[in-house]
Scaffold this motif. Structure first.
Motif, short mmCIF file in Angstrom:
data_model
loop_
_atom_site.label_atom_id
_atom_site.label_comp_id
_atom_site.label_asym_id
_atom_site.label_seq_id
_atom_site.Cartn_x
_atom_site.Cartn_y
_atom_site.Cartn_z
N LYS A 1 7.35 -15.91 4.05
CA LYS A 1 8.81 -16.11 3.95
C LYS A 1 9.30 -15.75 2.56
N ILE A 2 8.57 -16.23 1.55
CA ILE A 2 8.97 -15.97 0.17
C ILE A 2 8.89 -14.46 -0.11
N TYR A 3 7.83 -13.83 0.39
CA TYR A 3 7.69 -12.38 0.21
C TYR A 3 8.89 -11.66 0.84
N GLY A 4 9.22 -12.02 2.06
CA GLY A 4 10.34 -11.38 2.77
C GLY A 4 11.64 -11.55 2.02
N MET A 5 11.88 -12.76 1.56
CA MET A 5 13.13 -13.04 0.83
C MET A 5 13.17 -12.21 -0.45
N ILE A 6 12.06 -12.19 -1.20
CA ILE A 6 12.04 -11.46 -2.47
C ILE A 6 12.13 -9.96 -2.21
N PHE A 7 11.50 -9.49 -1.15
CA PHE A 7 11.60 -8.06 -0.83
C PHE A 7 13.05 -7.66 -0.62
N HIS A 8 13.79 -8.48 0.11
CA HIS A 8 15.21 -8.18 0.32
C HIS A 8 15.97 -8.20 -1.01
N MET A 9 15.52 -9.03 -1.93
CA MET A 9 16.20 -9.14 -3.23
C MET A 9 15.92 -7.92 -4.10
N VAL A 10 14.65 -7.47 -4.16
CA VAL A 10 14.29 -6.41 -5.12
C VAL A 10 14.13 -5.03 -4.48
N GLY A 11 13.91 -4.98 -3.17
CA GLY A 11 13.85 -3.70 -2.47
C GLY A 11 12.63 -2.86 -2.75
N GLN A 12 11.55 -3.46 -3.22
CA GLN A 12 10.35 -2.68 -3.54
C GLN A 12 9.11 -3.50 -3.18
N VAL A 13 8.19 -2.88 -2.43
CA VAL A 13 7.04 -3.62 -1.90
C VAL A 13 6.16 -4.21 -3.01
N GLU A 14 5.73 -3.37 -3.96
CA GLU A 14 4.80 -3.85 -4.99
C GLU A 14 5.42 -4.94 -5.84
N THR A 15 6.67 -4.75 -6.20
CA THR A 15 7.36 -5.76 -7.01
C THR A 15 7.48 -7.06 -6.23
N ALA A 16 7.81 -6.93 -4.95
CA ALA A 16 7.94 -8.13 -4.12
C ALA A 16 6.61 -8.87 -4.02
N GLU A 17 5.52 -8.12 -3.89
CA GLU A 17 4.18 -8.74 -3.85
C GLU A 17 3.93 -9.52 -5.14
N ASP A 18 4.16 -8.84 -6.28
CA ASP A 18 3.90 -9.48 -7.59
C ASP A 18 4.77 -10.73 -7.77
N LEU A 19 6.05 -10.61 -7.44
CA LEU A 19 6.96 -11.74 -7.67
C LEU A 19 6.68 -12.90 -6.71
N ALA A 20 6.28 -12.56 -5.48
CA ALA A 20 5.95 -13.63 -4.52
C ALA A 20 4.70 -14.37 -4.99
N GLN A 21 3.73 -13.61 -5.48
CA GLN A 21 2.51 -14.26 -6.02
C GLN A 21 2.87 -15.12 -7.23
N SER A 22 3.69 -14.56 -8.10
CA SER A 22 4.11 -15.31 -9.29
C SER A 22 4.81 -16.62 -8.89
N THR A 23 5.63 -16.54 -7.83
CA THR A 23 6.34 -17.74 -7.35
C THR A 23 5.34 -18.81 -6.91
N MET A 24 4.31 -18.39 -6.16
CA MET A 24 3.33 -19.36 -5.66
C MET A 24 2.51 -19.94 -6.82
N VAL A 25 2.20 -19.10 -7.80
CA VAL A 25 1.45 -19.59 -8.96
C VAL A 25 2.28 -20.63 -9.72
N GLN A 26 3.55 -20.30 -9.94
CA GLN A 26 4.43 -21.25 -10.64
C GLN A 26 4.54 -22.56 -9.88
N ALA A 27 4.68 -22.44 -8.53
CA ALA A 27 4.82 -23.65 -7.70
C ALA A 27 3.58 -24.52 -7.82
N TRP A 28 2.42 -23.89 -7.80
CA TRP A 28 1.16 -24.66 -7.87
C TRP A 28 1.05 -25.38 -9.22
#
Lengths: 223, 163
Positions: A64-91
Protein backbone atom coordinates in the motif's frame (compact mmCIF):
# COMPACT_ATOMS: atom_id res chain seq x y z
CA UNK A 1 -15.94 9.13 7.83
CA UNK A 2 -19.34 10.69 8.39
CA UNK A 3 -22.25 8.84 6.91
CA UNK A 4 -23.88 10.39 3.90
CA UNK A 5 -27.54 9.95 2.95
CA UNK A 6 -26.57 9.27 -0.64
CA UNK A 7 -23.29 7.46 -0.27
CA UNK A 8 -20.85 7.97 -3.10
CA UNK A 9 -19.07 4.75 -2.12
CA UNK A 10 -21.82 2.26 -2.90
CA UNK A 11 -21.40 -1.50 -2.60
CA UNK A 12 -20.42 -1.71 -6.27
CA UNK A 13 -17.61 0.79 -5.76
CA UNK A 14 -16.27 -1.15 -2.81
CA UNK A 15 -16.36 -4.38 -4.77
CA UNK A 16 -14.44 -2.92 -7.70
CA UNK A 17 -11.78 -1.44 -5.39
CA UNK A 18 -11.36 -4.73 -3.53
CA UNK A 19 -11.02 -6.39 -6.88
CA UNK A 20 -8.02 -4.22 -7.73
CA UNK A 21 -6.27 -4.77 -4.42
CA UNK A 22 -3.24 -7.00 -3.99
CA UNK A 23 -3.49 -10.29 -2.12
CA UNK A 24 -2.00 -8.91 1.09
CA UNK A 25 -4.43 -6.01 1.09
CA UNK A 26 -7.34 -8.36 0.47
CA UNK A 27 -6.35 -10.29 3.59
CA UNK A 28 -6.60 -7.09 5.60
CA UNK A 29 -10.06 -6.33 4.26
CA UNK A 30 -11.54 -9.79 4.29
CA UNK A 31 -9.95 -11.09 7.50
CA UNK A 32 -12.25 -12.40 10.20
CA UNK A 33 -10.81 -10.28 12.96
CA UNK A 34 -10.78 -6.51 13.18
CA UNK A 35 -7.76 -5.25 11.20
CA UNK A 36 -7.17 -2.32 13.57
CA UNK A 37 -7.06 -4.72 16.53
CA UNK A 38 -4.70 -7.03 14.65
CA UNK A 39 -2.40 -4.11 13.87
CA UNK A 40 -2.48 -3.01 17.50
CA UNK A 41 -1.42 -6.47 18.62
CA UNK A 42 1.40 -6.63 16.08
CA UNK A 43 2.61 -3.17 17.12
CA UNK A 44 2.60 -4.17 20.80
CA UNK A 45 4.63 -7.29 20.02
CA UNK A 46 7.00 -5.46 17.68
CA UNK A 47 7.67 -2.86 20.38
CA UNK A 48 8.97 -5.63 22.62
CA UNK A 49 11.50 -6.48 19.90
CA UNK A 50 9.62 -9.29 18.20
CA UNK A 51 10.84 -9.06 14.62
CA UNK A 52 8.18 -11.37 13.23
CA UNK A 53 5.45 -8.99 14.43
CA UNK A 54 6.96 -6.10 12.50
CA UNK A 55 7.32 -8.38 9.51
CA UNK A 56 3.56 -8.96 9.58
CA UNK A 57 2.98 -5.19 9.59
CA UNK A 58 5.51 -4.85 6.78
CA UNK A 59 3.79 -7.48 4.63
CA UNK A 60 0.42 -5.87 5.08
CA UNK A 61 1.44 -2.26 4.57
CA UNK A 62 4.44 -2.23 2.24
CA UNK A 63 2.43 -2.77 -0.99
CA UNK A 64 0.00 0.00 0.00
CA UNK A 65 2.76 2.40 0.96
CA UNK A 66 4.64 1.59 -2.25
CA UNK A 67 1.52 2.23 -4.34
CA UNK A 68 0.79 5.51 -2.60
CA UNK A 69 4.39 6.73 -2.96
CA UNK A 70 4.54 5.61 -6.59
CA UNK A 71 1.53 7.80 -7.35
CA UNK A 72 3.28 10.65 -5.53
CA UNK A 73 6.69 10.44 -7.27
CA UNK A 74 5.84 8.67 -10.55
CA UNK A 75 9.02 6.57 -10.68
CA UNK A 76 9.42 2.90 -9.80
CA UNK A 77 12.96 2.94 -8.34
CA UNK A 78 12.36 6.07 -6.32
CA UNK A 79 9.09 4.65 -5.01
CA UNK A 80 10.89 1.45 -3.97
CA UNK A 81 13.60 3.42 -2.13
CA UNK A 82 11.15 5.76 -0.42
CA UNK A 83 8.78 2.95 0.58
CA UNK A 84 11.70 1.06 2.12
CA UNK A 85 12.86 4.23 3.84
CA UNK A 86 9.33 4.69 5.24
CA UNK A 87 9.30 1.18 6.71
CA UNK A 88 12.79 1.63 8.18
CA UNK A 89 11.76 4.91 9.80
CA UNK A 90 8.56 3.31 11.15
CA UNK A 91 10.50 0.42 12.68
CA UNK A 92 13.04 2.72 14.31
CA UNK A 93 10.39 5.10 15.63
CA UNK A 94 7.88 2.43 16.65
CA UNK A 95 8.24 3.33 20.31
CA UNK A 96 7.07 6.86 19.47
CA UNK A 97 3.76 5.50 18.12
CA UNK A 98 1.33 6.07 21.00
CA UNK A 99 -1.72 4.39 19.45
CA UNK A 100 -3.87 7.54 19.48
CA UNK A 101 -4.36 7.16 15.73
CA UNK A 102 -4.53 3.98 13.69
CA UNK A 103 -1.14 2.47 12.85
CA UNK A 104 -1.94 2.88 9.15
CA UNK A 105 -2.59 6.61 9.57
CA UNK A 106 0.72 7.01 11.41
CA UNK A 107 2.58 5.02 8.75
CA UNK A 108 0.97 6.93 5.89
CA UNK A 109 2.04 10.17 7.58
CA UNK A 110 5.66 8.99 7.51
CA UNK A 111 5.30 7.81 3.91
CA UNK A 112 3.65 11.00 2.63
CA UNK A 113 6.22 13.19 4.38
CA UNK A 114 9.05 11.08 2.97
CA UNK A 115 7.60 11.49 -0.53
CA UNK A 116 6.98 15.24 -0.07
CA UNK A 117 10.55 15.75 1.24
CA UNK A 118 11.86 13.94 -1.82
CA UNK A 119 9.72 16.05 -4.16
CA UNK A 120 10.90 19.27 -2.48
CA UNK A 121 14.54 18.23 -2.90
CA UNK A 122 13.88 17.28 -6.52
CA UNK A 123 12.27 20.68 -7.10
CA UNK A 124 15.43 22.36 -5.81
CA UNK A 125 17.49 20.44 -8.37
CA UNK A 126 15.80 21.23 -11.68
CA UNK A 127 18.35 19.43 -13.88
CA UNK A 128 18.00 16.22 -11.92
CA UNK A 129 14.26 16.64 -11.93
CA UNK A 130 14.23 16.74 -15.71
CA UNK A 131 16.52 13.72 -15.92
CA UNK A 132 14.36 11.77 -13.49
CA UNK A 133 11.26 12.74 -15.44
CA UNK A 134 12.87 11.64 -18.69
CA UNK A 135 13.93 8.34 -17.11
CA UNK A 136 10.41 7.76 -15.93
CA UNK A 137 9.01 8.48 -19.37
CA UNK A 138 7.26 11.62 -18.13
CA UNK A 139 6.94 14.28 -20.79
CA UNK A 140 6.19 17.50 -18.93
CA UNK A 141 4.68 19.50 -21.77
CA UNK A 142 2.57 16.80 -23.40
CA UNK A 143 -0.98 16.05 -22.38
CA UNK A 144 -1.81 12.37 -22.15
CA UNK A 145 -3.61 11.13 -25.21
CA UNK A 146 -5.39 7.79 -25.42
CA UNK A 147 -3.89 5.33 -27.85
CA UNK A 148 -6.02 3.99 -30.66
CA UNK A 149 -8.14 0.88 -30.13
CA UNK A 150 -9.62 -0.37 -26.89
CA UNK A 151 -8.75 1.49 -23.70
CA UNK A 152 -6.19 -0.68 -21.90
CA UNK A 153 -6.16 -0.49 -18.09
CA UNK A 154 -2.36 -0.41 -17.91
CA UNK A 155 -2.08 2.40 -20.42
CA UNK A 156 -4.82 4.20 -18.59
CA UNK A 157 -2.93 3.75 -15.30
CA UNK A 158 0.23 5.17 -16.87
CA UNK A 159 -1.69 8.17 -18.22
CA UNK A 160 -3.24 8.78 -14.80
CA UNK A 161 0.21 8.72 -13.20
CA UNK A 162 1.56 11.16 -15.81
CA UNK A 163 -1.38 13.45 -15.14
CA UNK A 164 -0.87 13.17 -11.37
CA UNK A 165 2.70 14.43 -11.78
CA UNK A 166 1.32 17.68 -13.17
CA UNK A 167 -0.48 18.49 -9.91
CA UNK A 168 1.28 20.30 -7.09
CA UNK A 169 2.63 17.80 -4.52
CA UNK A 170 0.09 19.06 -1.95
CA UNK A 171 -2.89 18.59 -4.28
CA UNK A 172 -1.50 15.26 -5.45
CA UNK A 173 -1.17 14.01 -1.88
CA UNK A 174 -4.81 14.83 -1.09
CA UNK A 175 -6.07 13.23 -4.29
CA UNK A 176 -3.98 10.06 -3.87
CA UNK A 177 -5.00 9.60 -0.23
CA UNK A 178 -8.66 10.41 -0.83
CA UNK A 179 -9.46 8.99 -4.24
CA UNK A 180 -7.00 6.12 -4.54
CA UNK A 181 -6.39 5.10 -0.90
CA UNK A 182 -10.03 5.95 -0.05
CA UNK A 183 -9.26 7.85 3.14
CA UNK A 184 -11.87 10.11 4.72
CA UNK A 185 -11.20 13.87 4.93
CA UNK A 186 -10.53 13.63 8.66
CA UNK A 187 -7.84 10.97 8.15
CA UNK A 188 -6.25 12.88 5.27
CA UNK A 189 -6.18 15.95 7.53
CA UNK A 190 -4.43 13.92 10.24
CA UNK A 191 -1.88 12.51 7.79
CA UNK A 192 -1.08 15.87 6.18
CA UNK A 193 -1.71 17.97 9.31
CA UNK A 194 -4.10 20.31 7.51
CA UNK A 195 -7.70 21.34 8.23
CA UNK A 196 -10.70 19.54 6.78
CA UNK A 197 -11.60 22.58 4.67
CA UNK A 198 -8.13 22.58 3.15
CA UNK A 199 -8.49 18.90 2.28
CA UNK A 200 -11.83 19.61 0.61
CA UNK A 201 -10.60 22.54 -1.50
CA UNK A 202 -7.40 20.72 -2.54
CA UNK A 203 -9.45 17.70 -3.54
CA UNK A 204 -11.78 19.89 -5.59
CA UNK A 205 -8.99 21.65 -7.51
CA UNK A 206 -7.03 18.43 -7.98
CA UNK A 207 -10.10 16.80 -9.54
CA UNK A 208 -10.76 19.75 -11.83
CA UNK A 209 -7.16 19.75 -13.03
CA UNK A 210 -7.15 15.98 -13.62
CA UNK A 211 -10.50 16.09 -15.42
CA UNK A 212 -9.01 18.56 -17.89
CA UNK A 213 -5.86 16.46 -18.36
CA UNK A 214 -7.69 13.16 -18.73
CA UNK A 215 -10.63 14.38 -20.79
CA UNK A 216 -9.64 12.39 -23.91
CA UNK A 217 -9.50 9.18 -21.85
CA UNK A 218 -12.78 9.97 -20.13
CA UNK A 219 -14.53 10.54 -23.45
CA UNK A 220 -13.09 7.31 -24.83
CA UNK A 221 -14.19 5.36 -21.75
CA UNK A 222 -17.69 6.80 -22.10
CA UNK A 223 -17.89 5.80 -25.76
CA UNK B 1 -29.02 28.36 -2.57
CA UNK B 2 -29.09 31.51 -4.68
CA UNK B 3 -26.65 33.30 -2.37
CA UNK B 4 -23.98 30.68 -3.07
CA UNK B 5 -21.61 31.51 -5.87
CA UNK B 6 -20.72 28.77 -8.39
CA UNK B 7 -17.36 28.07 -6.73
CA UNK B 8 -19.03 27.49 -3.32
CA UNK B 9 -21.55 25.17 -4.95
CA UNK B 10 -18.75 23.18 -6.54
CA UNK B 11 -16.98 22.88 -3.18
CA UNK B 12 -20.16 21.69 -1.44
CA UNK B 13 -20.73 19.20 -4.26
CA UNK B 14 -17.20 17.89 -3.69
CA UNK B 15 -17.90 17.32 0.01
CA UNK B 16 -21.22 15.69 -0.83
CA UNK B 17 -19.59 13.40 -3.37
CA UNK B 18 -16.91 12.35 -0.87
CA UNK B 19 -19.50 11.60 1.82
CA UNK B 20 -18.00 14.30 4.02
CA UNK B 21 -21.15 16.33 4.79
CA UNK B 22 -22.42 16.06 8.35
CA UNK B 23 -26.10 15.24 9.06
CA UNK B 24 -27.13 18.89 9.33
CA UNK B 25 -25.20 19.91 6.23
CA UNK B 26 -26.67 16.99 4.35
CA UNK B 27 -30.21 17.91 5.38
CA UNK B 28 -29.58 21.50 4.27
CA UNK B 29 -28.18 20.23 0.97
CA UNK B 30 -31.27 18.14 0.31
CA UNK B 31 -33.80 20.73 1.53
CA UNK B 32 -32.36 23.27 -0.88
CA UNK B 33 -32.52 20.86 -3.79
CA UNK B 34 -28.82 21.28 -4.45
CA UNK B 35 -28.56 17.86 -6.07
CA UNK B 36 -30.52 19.21 -9.04
CA UNK B 37 -28.52 22.44 -9.28
CA UNK B 38 -26.74 22.50 -12.69
CA UNK B 39 -23.36 23.49 -11.24
CA UNK B 40 -23.59 20.79 -8.55
CA UNK B 41 -24.73 18.19 -11.09
CA UNK B 42 -21.86 18.99 -13.40
CA UNK B 43 -19.36 18.74 -10.52
CA UNK B 44 -20.81 15.42 -9.39
CA UNK B 45 -20.75 13.95 -12.88
CA UNK B 46 -17.17 15.07 -13.41
CA UNK B 47 -16.05 13.58 -10.10
CA UNK B 48 -17.91 10.33 -10.78
CA UNK B 49 -16.33 9.97 -14.23
CA UNK B 50 -12.85 10.65 -12.87
CA UNK B 51 -13.33 8.13 -10.05
CA UNK B 52 -14.39 5.42 -12.51
CA UNK B 53 -11.36 6.17 -14.65
CA UNK B 54 -8.88 6.22 -11.76
CA UNK B 55 -10.18 2.98 -10.26
CA UNK B 56 -10.02 1.30 -13.63
CA UNK B 57 -6.33 2.16 -14.01
CA UNK B 58 -3.97 -0.61 -12.86
CA UNK B 59 -2.85 -0.37 -9.25
CA UNK B 60 0.97 -0.31 -9.04
CA UNK B 61 2.55 -3.30 -7.34
CA UNK B 62 6.13 -3.41 -6.02
CA UNK B 63 8.26 -4.89 -8.83
CA UNK B 64 10.10 -7.40 -6.60
CA UNK B 65 8.93 -9.99 -4.09
CA UNK B 66 8.10 -8.73 -0.60
CA UNK B 67 10.87 -10.90 0.88
CA UNK B 68 13.43 -8.90 -1.09
CA UNK B 69 12.30 -5.58 0.40
CA UNK B 70 11.91 -7.10 3.84
CA UNK B 71 15.54 -8.27 3.85
CA UNK B 72 16.72 -4.83 2.83
CA UNK B 73 14.65 -3.08 5.49
CA UNK B 74 15.80 -5.57 8.11
CA UNK B 75 19.44 -5.22 7.11
CA UNK B 76 19.17 -1.43 7.15
CA UNK B 77 17.70 -1.29 10.65
CA UNK B 78 20.25 -3.76 12.02
CA UNK B 79 23.21 -2.24 10.15
CA UNK B 80 22.53 1.29 11.27
CA UNK B 81 22.16 0.17 14.86
CA UNK B 82 25.79 -1.01 14.80
CA UNK B 83 27.02 2.05 12.90
CA UNK B 84 25.64 4.47 15.50
CA UNK B 85 22.24 5.40 14.07
CA UNK B 86 23.29 7.50 11.12
CA UNK B 87 20.37 9.62 9.87
CA UNK B 88 18.52 7.89 7.05
CA UNK B 89 18.59 10.67 4.51
CA UNK B 90 22.34 11.17 4.79
CA UNK B 91 22.84 7.48 4.14
CA UNK B 92 20.77 7.60 0.95
CA UNK B 93 22.41 10.76 -0.39
CA UNK B 94 25.83 9.23 -0.89
CA UNK B 95 24.38 5.91 -2.03
CA UNK B 96 23.81 7.04 -5.61
CA UNK B 97 27.41 8.01 -6.51
CA UNK B 98 28.77 4.94 -4.72
CA UNK B 99 26.30 2.74 -6.59
CA UNK B 100 27.22 4.33 -9.92
CA UNK B 101 30.97 3.96 -9.27
CA UNK B 102 30.65 0.39 -8.08
CA UNK B 103 28.47 -0.57 -11.03
CA UNK B 104 30.98 1.03 -13.40
CA UNK B 105 33.82 -0.85 -11.66
CA UNK B 106 31.94 -4.14 -11.95
CA UNK B 107 31.30 -3.53 -15.64
CA UNK B 108 34.99 -2.73 -16.22
CA UNK B 109 36.04 -5.91 -14.44
CA UNK B 110 33.60 -7.84 -16.60
CA UNK B 111 34.93 -6.24 -19.81
CA UNK B 112 38.53 -6.87 -18.74
CA UNK B 113 37.69 -10.51 -18.23
CA UNK B 114 35.97 -10.82 -21.57
CA UNK B 115 38.65 -9.05 -23.66
CA UNK B 116 41.14 -11.40 -25.38
CA UNK B 117 44.70 -11.12 -24.06
CA UNK B 118 46.71 -12.49 -26.93
CA UNK B 119 46.44 -16.03 -25.66
CA UNK B 120 43.92 -18.47 -24.37
CA UNK B 121 44.40 -17.33 -20.72
CA UNK B 122 41.13 -16.24 -19.15
CA UNK B 123 40.87 -14.78 -15.64
CA UNK B 124 38.15 -16.16 -13.45
CA UNK B 125 36.66 -14.93 -10.22
CA UNK B 126 37.08 -17.58 -7.54
CA UNK B 127 34.81 -15.99 -4.99
CA UNK B 128 33.14 -12.75 -4.03
CA UNK B 129 32.21 -12.02 -0.46
CA UNK B 130 30.93 -9.26 1.76
CA UNK B 131 31.12 -8.85 5.50
CA UNK B 132 28.78 -5.88 5.42
CA UNK B 133 25.18 -6.67 6.49
CA UNK B 134 22.74 -6.01 3.68
CA UNK B 135 25.42 -6.23 0.99
CA UNK B 136 25.33 -9.47 -0.98
CA UNK B 137 27.76 -10.57 -3.64
CA UNK B 138 27.67 -13.49 -5.98
CA UNK B 139 29.60 -14.69 -9.03
CA UNK B 140 27.58 -15.65 -12.04
CA UNK B 141 29.51 -17.63 -14.66
CA UNK B 142 28.73 -16.50 -18.16
CA UNK B 143 30.06 -17.44 -21.57
CA UNK B 144 33.72 -16.37 -21.58
CA UNK B 145 33.29 -14.18 -18.49
CA UNK B 146 32.40 -14.08 -14.82
CA UNK B 147 29.92 -11.48 -13.67
CA UNK B 148 30.23 -10.20 -10.10
CA UNK B 149 26.74 -9.35 -8.96
CA UNK B 150 26.51 -6.91 -6.04
CA UNK B 151 23.21 -6.16 -4.32
CA UNK B 152 22.52 -3.63 -1.58
CA UNK B 153 25.29 -1.08 -2.23
CA UNK B 154 23.22 1.55 -0.48
CA UNK B 155 24.04 -0.17 2.81
CA UNK B 156 27.77 0.50 2.47
CA UNK B 157 29.01 2.85 5.17
CA UNK B 158 30.55 6.12 4.03
CA UNK B 159 34.17 5.77 2.94
CA UNK B 160 33.93 2.03 2.39
CA UNK B 161 36.15 0.78 -0.41
CA UNK B 162 35.28 -1.95 -2.87
CA UNK B 163 38.28 -4.21 -3.54
Amino acid sequence: MRKCGTPAHGPQDLFSVKHLMSTSVKTAVDGDENPAERHRQWVTRAKTGEEEAFRMLFEEFFPKIYGMIFHMVGQVETAEDLAQSTMVQAWRRLNQFDGRSAFGTWLYRIGVNTALDHLRRRKNRPMESLEVAAEAGIEPAVNPEPPGGALDDRELGAAIDRALQKLTPEHRAVFVLGEIEEMAYEDIGRVLKVKRGTVMSRMHYARRHLQRLLRPFYERAQS
Amino acid sequence: MSELNPNDRQLIATEYFDGALGPEELAWFEENGLASDPVVKETLEGARGLRELVRRGARPEPPAALAFYWERVRADVQGVGRAGARPMRASWRWATPVRVLATAAAVLVGIALVLPRGGSMMSTVERAESRQPGLYTSVVPARGASVVWITGLEYLPEGYVLR
